[in-house]
Design a protein around this motif. Structure first.
Motif, PDB file in Angstrom:
ATOM      1  N   TYR A 310       0.820  -1.218   0.000  1.00  0.00           N
ATOM      2  CA  TYR A 310       0.000   0.000   0.000  1.00  0.00           C
ATOM      3  C   TYR A 310       0.853   1.266   0.000  1.00  0.00           C
ATOM      4  CZ  TYR A 310      -3.581  -3.418   1.170  1.00  0.00           C
ATOM      5  OH  TYR A 310      -4.424  -4.508   1.153  1.00  0.00           O
ATOM      6  N   PRO A 315      -5.681   0.767   0.923  1.00  0.00           N
ATOM      7  CA  PRO A 315      -6.350  -0.536   0.859  1.00  0.00           C
ATOM      8  C   PRO A 315      -7.800  -0.427   0.396  1.00  0.00           C
ATOM      9  CG  PRO A 315      -5.119  -0.305   2.897  1.00  0.00           C
ATOM     10  CD  PRO A 315      -5.135   1.046   2.256  1.00  0.00           C
ATOM     11  N   PRO A 320     -10.459  -2.724  10.374  1.00  0.00           N
ATOM     12  CA  PRO A 320      -9.290  -3.355  11.015  1.00  0.00           C
ATOM     13  C   PRO A 320      -9.218  -4.860  10.792  1.00  0.00           C
ATOM     14  CG  PRO A 320     -10.254  -1.727  12.479  1.00  0.00           C
ATOM     15  CD  PRO A 320     -11.195  -1.856  11.319  1.00  0.00           C
ATOM     16  N   LEU A 323      -7.787  -5.462   7.346  1.00  0.00           N
ATOM     17  CA  LEU A 323      -6.353  -5.178   7.296  1.00  0.00           C
ATOM     18  C   LEU A 323      -5.547  -6.277   7.975  1.00  0.00           C
ATOM     19  CD1 LEU A 323      -6.488  -1.350   8.101  1.00  0.00           C
ATOM     20  CD2 LEU A 323      -6.136  -2.422   5.869  1.00  0.00           C
ATOM     21  N   ARG A 324      -6.053  -6.766   9.090  1.00  0.00           N
ATOM     22  CA  ARG A 324      -5.369  -7.849   9.797  1.00  0.00           C
ATOM     23  C   ARG A 324      -5.361  -9.125   8.958  1.00  0.00           C
ATOM     24  NH1 ARG A 324      -8.179  -7.493  13.852  1.00  0.00           N
ATOM     25  NH2 ARG A 324      -6.867  -6.120  15.117  1.00  0.00           N
ATOM     26  N   VAL A 326      -5.366  -9.246   5.688  1.00  0.00           N
ATOM     27  CA  VAL A 326      -4.418  -9.053   4.581  1.00  0.00           C
ATOM     28  C   VAL A 326      -3.009  -9.457   5.005  1.00  0.00           C
ATOM     29  CG1 VAL A 326      -3.231  -7.312   3.190  1.00  0.00           C
ATOM     30  CG2 VAL A 326      -5.727  -7.286   3.342  1.00  0.00           C
ATOM     31  N   THR A 327      -2.562  -8.939   6.129  1.00  0.00           N
ATOM     32  CA  THR A 327      -1.185  -9.232   6.547  1.00  0.00           C
ATOM     33  C   THR A 327      -1.036 -10.663   7.052  1.00  0.00           C
ATOM     34  OG1 THR A 327      -1.741  -8.150   8.653  1.00  0.00           O
ATOM     35  CG2 THR A 327      -0.477  -6.876   7.042  1.00  0.00           C
ATOM     36  N   TRP A 357      -4.201   5.929   7.615  1.00  0.00           N
ATOM     37  CA  TRP A 357      -3.544   5.017   8.541  1.00  0.00           C
ATOM     38  C   TRP A 357      -3.581   5.560   9.968  1.00  0.00           C
ATOM     39  CZ3 TRP A 357      -2.873   0.161   7.460  1.00  0.00           C
ATOM     40  CH2 TRP A 357      -2.750  -0.228   6.129  1.00  0.00           C
ATOM     41  N   ARG A 361      -5.752   1.303  12.731  1.00  0.00           N
ATOM     42  CA  ARG A 361      -5.538   0.540  11.503  1.00  0.00           C
ATOM     43  C   ARG A 361      -4.103   0.027  11.397  1.00  0.00           C
ATOM     44  NH1 ARG A 361      -8.967   4.605   7.475  1.00  0.00           N
ATOM     45  NH2 ARG A 361     -11.028   3.635   7.856  1.00  0.00           N
ATOM     46  N   TYR A 365      -3.093  -3.834  11.099  1.00  0.00           N
ATOM     47  CA  TYR A 365      -2.307  -4.290   9.939  1.00  0.00           C
ATOM     48  C   TYR A 365      -1.048  -5.017  10.397  1.00  0.00           C
ATOM     49  CZ  TYR A 365      -0.033  -4.026   5.343  1.00  0.00           C
ATOM     50  OH  TYR A 365       0.576  -4.334   4.152  1.00  0.00           O
TER      51      TYR A 365
END
Length: 751
Positions: A310, A315, A320, A323-324, A326-327, A357, A361, A365
């Protein structure tokens, strides 16, 4: 110290003798080769021994036949060798070349053994975009100088992007994509970093040739081999998730998001497709990529992977949990392909997109990656906009204190030596700190070398370096002549306490000369931020004074004129003088034009000095090999294998990046340079057209039209970008003129 404590001089000498009686340790062959490359006349006088230790540490001492370096790692050996060469031998290696071969004979004695230890485990180097702004067209010789410069300064974690597209293409092919699909996605040689970041896709000026891909892949093999020999752990690429649009047709059920528009580029060249990491296809392609990369380079040269999803590209969702996910999925794909994988990412997004961010977030992430040692975050702009402090030290993840400083390879003087020597130590000792490294992340390596040297040296000192004594030592090594005049030291004392002691929070980056910007009546001067044009010091008492002192030193010690770094610095300081004077002249022109009483003649008379100055600047820069546009173009064209069409393609890429940066000037002048040829054939042409326009409006009574001016500048840029160097009037290859004659002329006219 983690070296054996209480090691007596006698015991140390005995170990030295034993080391000299056996063949070099297999792991140390790279260090012995480094000594042969850089100090060939004395290489047989240096010996090295590896000892146990948890941290990178070294000890240097006298041996019966030279100098011995005892070290806990290969990187520490290199730093130990550098410590001897600089602190005892009085020589150094620079971006402009190595002077280590001038080491005196016989070798100076060390006396009492000298110890050193790294402050942090990681000493990092490179921004992803450095591979385009500076190293886009580098060959092996240029890379060898760079890697030796890094190794000797103790860098052990360099980014290694070269050749990425070869593995990526093979991965895409395995997924079923055609070569045409892939070609539509990849970007040109001067713009690959932003394709890797997912900011742009496709190419303007023609598709990326496979000859380029193959050549870079071959180069990468040699780069990685040298990195490993020098004790470095290269940070390798990984599959990021950015894919050709055609993948959606092959896998209609795959979760593929469309990224955001970047920097005004047309949709055809941005809005990259992003394969979501939680889609099973992502893990499949990650496994494919890393497996192929390991087969090409070796499975164990590194387990650290760079992966930025990103960068200036928000994103799909700010939730949240998303995002979590994704990683977590991204990291799972890395570990499935390499069970020892560590994820390294640039933290630029947390600053550049701070509105998106939020801390919540960011925590989500980063929290998707289990364990604090599984990830390394580059706090990319620590010296001016740190993010570690607002994120509770990145919520426990490992992170690196980085100096960004230079954007686009811009070349104006600026620095904050006080922050570079105190900031990392303060961050390291802060409560709950998870800082594990110090590094350089400048976008381009184009001058201001002292501000980068000082940070890499600070990485080996537990207390802040004394700037005054540090600068004196730096200058003495940079100008290694007998009886160095005090005037040379005084020049740098002025610069280091003013220009390189900038405390203005609004100008913490290289200062851009406004002559490099598209001409306009407004908006050029006093810019702040990370592309500042505001000059936070008094030119006469700093730049002018330093230039006079350097010339005084040369008059007192004429041998200085033969020192490459001295000649470079004199040209660079004179360049900065002219750059600052141009701002004064421009201000006068704008004032004259806006005056109710101004006429065509008065505007023309006020504007002509700007053009004279640009001619003088071009003439000055032509006297030094390090300030040539023709060198940048020649470096690009040499990859063409003798093909005229391929050479033209490479030259277009080289020209476009430093001017329009995009087919229609989307990031116009971002990567501008103070280079001979560029000043004379491009910047001066624009300012001539601008002055002609201003005079015309006064003569005809027309109202100033900013849109018309912009259109004219774009047309000039498009025409210039399609040129072939050496075919038009005033286009010259190589160095022209005498530095000292031209500098004297500059000083006489512009003092």
């Amino acid at each position: 110290m983690l070296l054996r404590r209480g090691l007596s001089a006698a015991l140390f000498a005995l170990q030295v003798v034993r080391a000299l009686q056996v063949a070099p340790n297999q792991d140390l062959k790279g260090i012995y080769a480094l000594a042969k490359r850089r100090v060939p006349k004395h290489a047989d006088k240096f010996s090295f021994t590896l000892v146990d230790g948890k941290m990178d540490a070294f000890q240097i001492g006298d041996a019966h036949n030279g100098i011995h370096v005892e070290c806990t790692t290969v990187s520490a050996c290199a730093r130990g060798l550098y410590t001897y060469l600089t602190q005892h031998g009085g020589v150094d290696i620079w971006w402009t070349g190595s002077r280590l071969g001038e080491l005196p004979s016989p070798l100076p004695k060390v006396g009492k053994p000298v110890k050193g230890q790294a402050l942090v485990p990681y000493r990092y180097h490179f921004n992803t975009v450095t591979f385009d702004y500076t190293a886009a067209f580098w060959d092996l010789n240029q890379w060898e100088l760079e890697l030796d410069w890094l190794a000797l300064r103790g860098v052990n974690l360099p980014l290694a992007w070269v050749g990425y597209e070869y593995i990526l293409i093979e991965t895409f092919r395995e997924a079923g994509l055609s070569d045409a699909d892939i070609a539509d996605f990849l970007s040109g040689p001067a713009f690959q970093a932003w394709n890797r970041f997912g900011n742009i896709q496709g190419s303007w000026g023609g598709d990326l040739p496979m000859a380029w891909v193959n050549d870079q892949f071959a180069l990468q093999k040699r780069i990685l081999k040298r990195m490993v020999e020098l004790g470095m752990t290269p940070v390798l690429a990984a599959f990021t998730g950015f894919v050709p649009r055609a993948l959606t047709k092959l896998y209609p059920n795959a979760s593929i998001a469309t990224g955001s528009q970047w920097s005004g580029f047309p949709t055809s060249l941005t809005n990259d497709s992003f394969l979501e990491p939680f889609d099973p296809l992502f893990a499949t392609m990650q496994k494919s990529f890393i497996t192929k990369q390991q087969a090409a380079y070796g499975a164990d040269i590194s387990h650290i992977y760079t992966l930025d999803q990103y960068n200036e590209n928000d994103p799909f969702s700010g939730d949240p949990a998303y995002l979590r996910n994704v990683t977590a999925s991204t990291f799972a794909s890395l570990r499935a392909a390499d069970p020892d994988a560590t994820w390294l990412m640039q933290g630029w997004l947390f600053f550049s997109s701070s509105a998106f961010w939020t801390n919540e977030r960011i925590e989500a992430y980063l929290g998707g990656v289990p364990g604090n040692d599984s990830m390394i975050i580059l706090d990319l702009y620590s010296e001016a906009a740190p993010q570690w402090n607002r994120t509770q030290s990145y919520y426990g993840k490992q992170w690196v204190w980085c100096e960004l400083h230079d954007y686009g390879g811009n070349m104006g003087f600026e620095g904050n030596l006080d922050e570079l020597t105190h900031g990392p130590l303060a961050a390291l000792s802060s409560p709950g700190s998870s800082m594990k490294g110090i590094g350089l992340t400048m976008e381009g390596q184009e001058g201001n070398e002292i501000v980068y040297d000082v940070l890499l040296d600070q990485a080996w000192s537990p207390t802040p370096l004394n700037i005054s004594s540090y600068v004196d030592g730096w200058v003495s090594r940079r100008y290694p002549v007998k009886h160095l005049p005090q005037a040379a030291l005084d020049a740098w004392r002025i610069l280091s306490t003013t220009v390189y002691n900038n405390k203005n929070p609004n100008t913490q980056a290289t200062i851009k000369g406004i002559y490099e910007l598209a001409p306009s009546l407004t908006g050029l001067t006093n810019r702040t931020g990370h592309h500042p044009t505001a000059i936070p010091y008094n030119t006469n008492s700093t730049i002018l004074a330093a230039l006079k002192l350097l010339l005084k030193a040369k008059a007192q010690q004429p041998t200085l004129s033969a020192v490459p770094e001295f000649a470079y610095d004199v040209v660079d300081v004179a360049r900065q003088l002219l750059s600052n004077r141009f701002t004064d002249l421009y201000t006068a022109l704008a004032k004259t034009y806006n005056a109710a009483s101004s006429t065509a003649d008065s505007v023309n008379a006020t504007g002509q000095p700007l053009l004279t100055l640009l001619s003088d600047l071009d003439e000055l820069l032509y006297t030094n090999d390090n300030f040539l546009l023709s060198k940048w173009i020649a470096d690009a064209r040499k990859w063409s294998h003798g093909s005229p069409s391929y050479a033209a393609y490479l030259e277009y890429n080289a020209r476009n990046q430093i001017t329009l940066w995009g087919p229609d000037g989307e990031i116009n002048d971002y990567a501008s340079k103070a280079w001979a040829g560029l000043v004379g054939t491009y910047y001066k042409k624009r300012w001539e057209a601008f002055l002609d326009y201003l005079v015309k409006t006064k003569r005809t009574g027309q109202t100033y039209n900013a849109t018309a001016v912009s259109s004219t500048m774009l047309a000039i840029g498009e025409k210039w970008g399609n040129g072939t160097w050496g075919t038009a009037e005033g286009e010259r290859w190589g160095v022209h003129g005498d530095t000292w004659e031209v500098v004297a002329k500059v000083l006489h006219r512009w003092e």
